[in-house]
Design an enzyme around this catalytic site. Structure first.
Site, PDB file in Angstrom:
ATOM      1  CE1 TYR A 272       2.048   7.226  -1.176  1.00  0.00           C
ATOM      2  CE2 TYR A 272       0.480   6.071   0.298  1.00  0.00           C
ATOM      3  CZ  TYR A 272       1.891   6.192  -0.196  1.00  0.00           C
ATOM      4  OH  TYR A 272       2.915   5.428   0.183  1.00  0.00           O
TER       5      TYR A 272
ATOM      6  CG  ASP B 202      -6.345   3.047  -3.074  1.00  0.00           C
ATOM      7  OD1 ASP B 202      -6.705   2.516  -2.092  1.00  0.00           O
ATOM      8  OD2 ASP B 202      -5.331   3.503  -3.097  1.00  0.00           O
TER       9      ASP B 202
ATOM     10  CE  LYS C 129      -4.216   3.851   5.270  1.00  0.00           C
ATOM     11  NZ  LYS C 129      -2.737   4.164   6.041  1.00  0.00           N
TER      12      LYS C 129
HETATM   13  N1  PMP Z   1      -3.745   3.688  -1.021  1.00  0.00           N
HETATM   14  C1  PMP Z   1      -4.352   4.694  -0.079  1.00  0.00           C
HETATM   15  C2  PMP Z   1      -5.610   5.295  -0.549  1.00  0.00           C
HETATM   16  C3  PMP Z   1      -3.594   4.707   0.955  1.00  0.00           C
HETATM   17  O1  PMP Z   1      -4.031   5.682   2.003  1.00  0.00           O
HETATM   18  C4  PMP Z   1      -2.450   4.030   1.383  1.00  0.00           C
HETATM   19  C5  PMP Z   1      -1.451   4.189   2.514  1.00  0.00           C
HETATM   20  N2  PMP Z   1      -1.823   5.284   3.282  1.00  0.00           N
HETATM   21  C6  PMP Z   1      -1.994   3.230   0.285  1.00  0.00           C
HETATM   22  C7  PMP Z   1      -2.864   3.071  -0.838  1.00  0.00           C
HETATM   23  C8  PMP Z   1      -0.880   2.286   0.572  1.00  0.00           C
HETATM   24  O2  PMP Z   1      -1.099   1.331   1.431  1.00  0.00           O
HETATM   25  P1  PMP Z   1       0.206   0.871   2.287  1.00  0.00           P
HETATM   26  O3  PMP Z   1       1.023   1.908   3.224  1.00  0.00           O
HETATM   27  O4  PMP Z   1      -0.231  -0.362   3.211  1.00  0.00           O
HETATM   28  O5  PMP Z   1       1.083   0.294   1.073  1.00  0.00           O
END
Ligand code: PMP
Length: 397
Positions: free
Chosen positions: A109, A205, A233
């Site tokens: 994701y 990511d 995060k």
């Molecule tokens: N990349 C990863 C690996 C994530 O786990 C998340 C959110 N869980 C995101 C991108 C997106 O981040 P946000 O919810 O702050 O938009």
């Protein structure tokens, strides 16, 4: 569920019930809820005004903290969410390579930008939105290629066919949005070698893993220098802060130095920046990552034994302070299709059994659990007993 308060390792719901919280806002709260040092930094920031729409010194301080410790980070740009960080990194990759296609992996994701909503994990997995979200035009998905994790021949094929037009590969180096699917180092290095040969960029990511598994995230663990990295995060201490970062020549594509546009009204606001600084400096000062990872390893091992004692055939998959209770499997599980078909049904029973005992887990079978510095030994000991009891009630998967 509705919660009114978080304190350390606990959440309190609207009816005043207390829960040990292993969701921790889906990962950012590595110091636990309402950490006093973060709270004080934010209080001071608010006294000084919370958004200037102009440069302030705290983002420089946070950027310098990162640039001086992470060898793959020459430049960094702060944004307000992981989704934005990913969107921006992809835009740079396309601008820098003059190519349009992006490769991602099934179950990873990367936020909710249109082009990333193909065979993604997180809420899409929970909601059984397997292929892609509604509202995403086919044209946008045409440039997104998807292959399974840990599948060397699929990787060879996609590079044979599309290597010359692939701008970048984006991956979670520790996939944690379809449960926790730790990858083999050989496979990961295979991905990187393919990219180097094809001239495609490597985007890590690390929105979940960055500043969570350790100060250097998975890039440090794998000994890899990704071209671009996204963070989120933990880096915002629980405030809406994320970042994209990487090699100077790539980051210099971003305006005003280069022609790639990206901006955000509230990006790098002083409240988020000061919260981020407070959290990373405190983790550094306490040697927090080592302490937390040791505690988590001990907890996961105790939990695993306790599950065996109650004859629950559940594996506790873990990495650093992240863990995932998974219906047991005799094979390693590195891909989405290897996850046991009863995971969803078993987890639903387990989640509610845990909740009745005062333990709040992520409310979805494919989201991972997080420990924080506030989960002390007493809390963890009682959590082991409560969770084993819940697993016994949940029964055979
Ligand atoms: N990349 C990863 C690996 C994530 O786990 C998340 C959110 N869980 C995101 C991108 C997106 O981040 P946000 O919810 O702050 O938009």
């Amino acid at each position: 569920m509705f919660f009114t308060r978080g304190a350390g390792a606990h959440l309190v719901d609207v009816e005043g019930r207390h829960y040990i919280d292993f969701c921790q806002s889906f990962g950012p709260l590595i110091l636990g809820h309402a950490d006093q040092d973060v709270a004080q930094a934010v209080r001071l920031a608010i006294e000084d005004g919370w958004s200037f729409g102009a440069c302030e010194p705290y983002s420089l301080e946070l950027a310098e903290w990162m640039c001086s410790r992470l060898p793959w980070v020459d430049r960094i740009r702060f944004v307000s969410s992981g989704t934005e960080a990913v969107m921006s990194a992809l835009r740079i990759a396309r601008a820098a390579t003059g190519r349009s296609q992006i490769l991602k992996f099934e179950g990873c994701y990367h936020g909710h930008a249109d082009a990333m909503l193909v065979q993604a994990g997180s809420g899409l997995a929970t909601g059984r939105i397997a292929a892609s979200s509604a509202g995403v035009p086919d044209g946008i998905l045409a440039d997104t290629l998807v292959v399974p994790l840990d599948d060397a021949s699929a990787l060879d094929r996609v590079f044979d066919e599309h290597g010359a037009t692939m701008a970048a590969v984006i991956l979670e180096p520790l996939p944690a949005n379809y449960g926790l699917l730790p990858q083999r180092s050989e496979w990961l290095h295979g991905v990187i070698n393919h990219c180097r040969t094809a001239g495609s960029l490597v985007i890590f990511d690390e929105v979940i893993s960055g500043f969570r598994v350790g100060r250097g995230g998975m890039a440090e663990e794998f000994g890899v220098r990704p071209d671009l990295v996204t963070y989120g995060k933990v880096i915002g201490g629980g405030f809406p802060v994320a970042a994209y970062a990487g090699r100077a020549d790539l980051m210099d594509h971003v305006a005003p130095v280069g022609p790639v546009y990206q901006a955000g009204t509230l990006s790098a606001n002083p409240v988020g920046m000061r919260a981020g600084l407070a959290i990373v400096e405190k983790m550094d000062r306490l040697d927090g990552w080592r302490a937390l990872n040791d505690r988590a390893a001990q907890f996961c091992s105790r939990l695993s034994t306790a599950f065996t004692d109650v004859r629950a055939s559940i594996d506790i998959v873990s990495h650093a302070s992240i863990f995932w209770p998974r219906v047991a499997s005799s094979q390693p599980v590195r891909r989405v299709d290897q996850i046991h078909e009863h995971q969803r049904a078993w987890y639903a029973k387990f989640f509610h059994a845990a909740l009745r005992r005062g333990v709040y887990l992520p409310p979805a079978a494919f989201e991972v659990c997080f420990l924080s510095m506030a989960h002390d030994d007493d809390i963890l000991r009682s959590a082991v007993d409560l969770l084993a009891d819940a697993a016994e009630e949940a029964g055979t998967p």
